[in-house]
Design an enzyme around this catalytic site. Structure first.
Site, PDB file in Angstrom:
ATOM      1  N   LYS A 156       0.848  -1.166   0.000  1.00 25.06           N
ATOM      2  CA  LYS A 156       0.000   0.000   0.000  1.00 25.06           C
ATOM      3  C   LYS A 156       0.903   1.241   0.000  1.00 25.06           C
ATOM      4  O   LYS A 156       2.064   1.104   0.390  1.00 25.06           O
ATOM      5  CB  LYS A 156      -0.938   0.012   1.199  1.00 25.06           C
ATOM      6  CG  LYS A 156      -0.217   0.171   2.563  1.00 25.06           C
ATOM      7  CD  LYS A 156      -1.175   0.512   3.653  1.00 25.06           C
ATOM      8  CE  LYS A 156      -1.242   1.985   3.929  1.00 25.06           C
ATOM      9  NZ  LYS A 156      -0.120   2.561   4.651  1.00 25.06           N
ATOM     10  N   HIS A 186      -0.756  -4.669   5.808  1.00 24.06           N
ATOM     11  CA  HIS A 186      -0.133  -5.453   6.885  1.00 24.06           C
ATOM     12  C   HIS A 186      -1.083  -5.652   8.072  1.00 24.06           C
ATOM     13  O   HIS A 186      -0.883  -6.549   8.877  1.00 24.06           O
ATOM     14  CB  HIS A 186       1.196  -4.834   7.335  1.00 24.06           C
ATOM     15  CG  HIS A 186       1.059  -3.660   8.254  1.00 24.06           C
ATOM     16  ND1 HIS A 186       0.854  -2.392   7.811  1.00 24.06           N
ATOM     17  CD2 HIS A 186       1.070  -3.589   9.605  1.00 24.06           C
ATOM     18  CE1 HIS A 186       0.763  -1.578   8.852  1.00 24.06           C
ATOM     19  NE2 HIS A 186       0.882  -2.276   9.955  1.00 24.06           N
ATOM     20  N   GLU A 224      -2.073   7.178  17.519  1.00 20.22           N
ATOM     21  CA  GLU A 224      -0.607   7.121  17.566  1.00 20.22           C
ATOM     22  C   GLU A 224      -0.127   8.370  18.270  1.00 20.22           C
ATOM     23  O   GLU A 224      -0.549   9.478  17.929  1.00 20.22           O
ATOM     24  CB  GLU A 224      -0.035   7.018  16.150  1.00 20.22           C
ATOM     25  CG  GLU A 224      -0.393   5.692  15.491  1.00 20.22           C
ATOM     26  CD  GLU A 224       0.136   5.536  14.074  1.00 20.22           C
ATOM     27  OE1 GLU A 224       0.627   4.463  13.736  1.00 20.22           O
ATOM     28  OE2 GLU A 224       0.040   6.513  13.303  1.00 20.22           O
ATOM     29  N   ASP A 243      -3.613   7.083   4.087  1.00 18.86           N
ATOM     30  CA  ASP A 243      -2.562   6.295   4.732  1.00 18.86           C
ATOM     31  C   ASP A 243      -3.129   5.105   5.508  1.00 18.86           C
ATOM     32  O   ASP A 243      -2.627   3.994   5.399  1.00 18.86           O
ATOM     33  CB  ASP A 243      -1.750   7.198   5.672  1.00 18.86           C
ATOM     34  CG  ASP A 243      -0.532   6.497   6.265  1.00 18.86           C
ATOM     35  OD1 ASP A 243       0.050   5.642   5.570  1.00 18.86           O
ATOM     36  OD2 ASP A 243      -0.163   6.801   7.420  1.00 18.86           O
ATOM     37  N   HIS A 248      -6.273   0.022   6.301  1.00 20.90           N
ATOM     38  CA  HIS A 248      -6.313  -0.690   7.589  1.00 20.90           C
ATOM     39  C   HIS A 248      -7.678  -0.570   8.280  1.00 20.90           C
ATOM     40  O   HIS A 248      -8.252  -1.558   8.730  1.00 20.90           O
ATOM     41  CB  HIS A 248      -5.256  -0.142   8.557  1.00 20.90           C
ATOM     42  CG  HIS A 248      -3.864  -0.097   8.014  1.00 20.90           C
ATOM     43  ND1 HIS A 248      -3.414  -0.974   7.067  1.00 20.90           N
ATOM     44  CD2 HIS A 248      -2.811   0.715   8.286  1.00 20.90           C
ATOM     45  CE1 HIS A 248      -2.142  -0.697   6.787  1.00 20.90           C
ATOM     46  NE2 HIS A 248      -1.760   0.322   7.518  1.00 20.90           N
TER      47      HIS A 248
END
Ligand code: BG6
Length: 483
Positions: A156, A186, A224, A243, A248
């Site tokens: 990605k 991932h 984060e 992103d 995800h």
């Protein structure tokens, strides 16, 4: 790889044999880059350590390096990032390594690659390079014959919007059949994310309540506490929505919302994911809040007037029988009060409004850093009065493998030809269709101070369902507010 001379029947048998056969060489483009350093070498080292990798590994890059430099890089990467230390495995990895130095625009580079592949008949090509280079690499792979019977792994971000994702898919299909294309997200390789699907379908008690009759809202937070960590130039091209949300976060929504897959057909889990994505209405501007942390514009590689979001909160509507009327919320951002990804499924309040003034039944599923499953319940407050107080029962708290584990698993699966944990063409495109309106016409950007839960407007999205549920019931920093 559509060859008009191959009959449908023989084409099917070719595809099946590709799926069944293990790749007999691993080629990775971008061998001297950041991704290779942080993720690929540690994953390869772990695979050798577990005796799951013993084929030639060929790094390709244009760096003017030789094999010894690549080996030194592998050693340094493993020393810094590997979870397990195994000197013998590292030595073996170094012996398996080959290196091809050359320009991706030059046919000679791919001739050298063919030489390096030797007798290998089913290589796996891992494109750890920017998507802008996919086209040229793929066409040279095809022209040189290195794409024959091969598989390809791509990272990605897969495109910048729906149109570019379609164009990228067309590029890859120019040389590879869909069954030979492995798009990495991932998150899908994470043990905790796989557990989402498992937890849902392996527990009978969940099914009767996992729907619009009992669920009030679903909230997913990817927090984060750090900024863009020197990736300013990359981030300027992406922003939080491209992103992590388009990929995800939407994959997590898919796992939570999908119908049970048939167990007898290998593609059924991916089919169900696509169905969910297609039931999600394209985002409307009033359901999106974009924020940027103060100080982002001073990061190297970031424009002084950047309008790129480092935080996004959104409210999704799933138009399905199961989820009609249940909002799914996502918030993801940098420089938030802590680092954790968590899902909270909030249930409707029982009809005893006097005793239980607000809903506090929920299931909490923590996805990073570790797996944690908790149940939010009401218990009677000690004393004479019949009133309740919220309590949280932690059912499971287990440290799990981290992202290096995810890469190890995904690379191993791709070499074995198992597509289950990879994003399929139709799913990637359907996910882009959800966020496309916002990436094309971004909503107003609000600044927030580092260390809070994004801009104040993020709270307004969840107002009608009682606000955002605090993460893991712990002190977790200031409420959302503007800088
Ligand atoms: C990556 C994003 O895909 O995922 C990063 O590009 C983000 O911005 C990262 O930090 C988070 O992944 P993990 O596995 O560390 O939670």
């Amino acid at each position: 790889m559509t060859n008009p001379k191959v009959s449908p029947k023989s084409r099917a048998s070719v595809i099946v044999s590709i799926i069944a056969a293990r790749s007999d060489a691993l080629v990775f483009f971008g061998a001297t880059g950041d991704l290779a350093y942080k993720k690929v070498f540690p994953a390869l080292h772990a695979m050798v350590h577990r005796e799951r990798l013993a084929v030639p590994i060929i790094g390709v890059a244009k760096q003017g390096w030789g094999l010894e430099e690549l080996r030194a890089r592998a050693r340094k990467s493993v020393a810094e990032h590997a979870l397990v230390k195994d000197d013998a495995a590292l030595q073996q990895l170094c012996e398996l390594l080959r290196y091809v130095d050359g320009d991706y625009n030059d046919a000679a580079t791919f001739e050298a690659l063919r030489q390096a592949l030797g007798d290998a008949k089913r290589p796996l090509h891992y494109l750890a390079i920017p998507p802008s280079l996919f086209g040229v690499v793929v066409s040279h792979l095809k022209a040189s014959g290195a794409a024959d019977n091969a598989r390809v792994v791509v990272e990605k971000p897969f495109g910048r919007d729906l149109d570019s994702a379609k164009a990228l898919n067309a590029t890859l299909h120019g040389a590879f059949d869909e069954s030979a294309i492995f798009r990495i997200d991932h998150y899908l390789g994470k043990e905790t994310v796989q557990n989402l699907r498992f937890f849902r379908f392996a527990n009978t008690f969940l099914e009767p309540i996992w729907n619009r009759h009992y669920v009030k809202s679903v909230q997913i937070t990817m927090a984060e506490s750090f900024g863009v960590q020197g990736r300013g130039a990359f981030y300027e091209e992406a922003g939080a929505i491209r992103d992590v949300v388009q990929n995800h976060m939407l994959q997590v929504v898919g796992m939570l919302a999908m119908e049970p897959p048939a167990t007898t057909y290998v593609e059924s889990a991916r089919d169900e994911l696509v169905k969910v994505f297609r039931q999600i209405a394209p985002l409307e501007p009033q359901n999106v809040v974009r924020g940027q942390f103060e100080g982002y514009r001073e990061e190297p590689g970031v424009a002084a007037d950047s309008q790129v979001e480092t935080f996004a909160a959104l409210r999704l509507r799933i138009d399905s029988w199961r989820w009609h009327g249940v909002p799914f919320f996502i918030r993801a951002g940098k420089c938030l009060p802590l680092t954790r990804t968590e899902v909270v499924v909030n249930f409707e309040r029982p009809p005893l409004a006097r005793l239980v003034p607000r809903s506090s039944n929920f299931i909490r599923l923590q996805l990073t850093p570790d797996l944690e499953i908790a149940l939010g319940v009401q218990v009677k407050k000690a004393g004479e009065r019949m009133i309740g107080e919220p309590s949280e029962l932690t059912l499971l708290n287990r440290a799990t493998v981290d992202e290096a584990g995810a890469y190890e698993r995904l690379l191993g699966d791709a070499m074995a030809g198992d597509p289950t944990l990879f994003a399929r063409e139709d799913a990637v495109e359907a996910a882009w269709a959800i966020v496309d309106p916002v990436v094309h016409t971004p909503t107003a950007l609000k600044l927030y101070q580092p260390g809070v839960w994004g801009p104040a407007a993020a709270s307004s999205l969840t107002e009608d369902v009682g606000g955002w549920t605090a993460l893991s019931g712990r002190a977790d920093g200031a409420e959302p507010h503007d800088a």
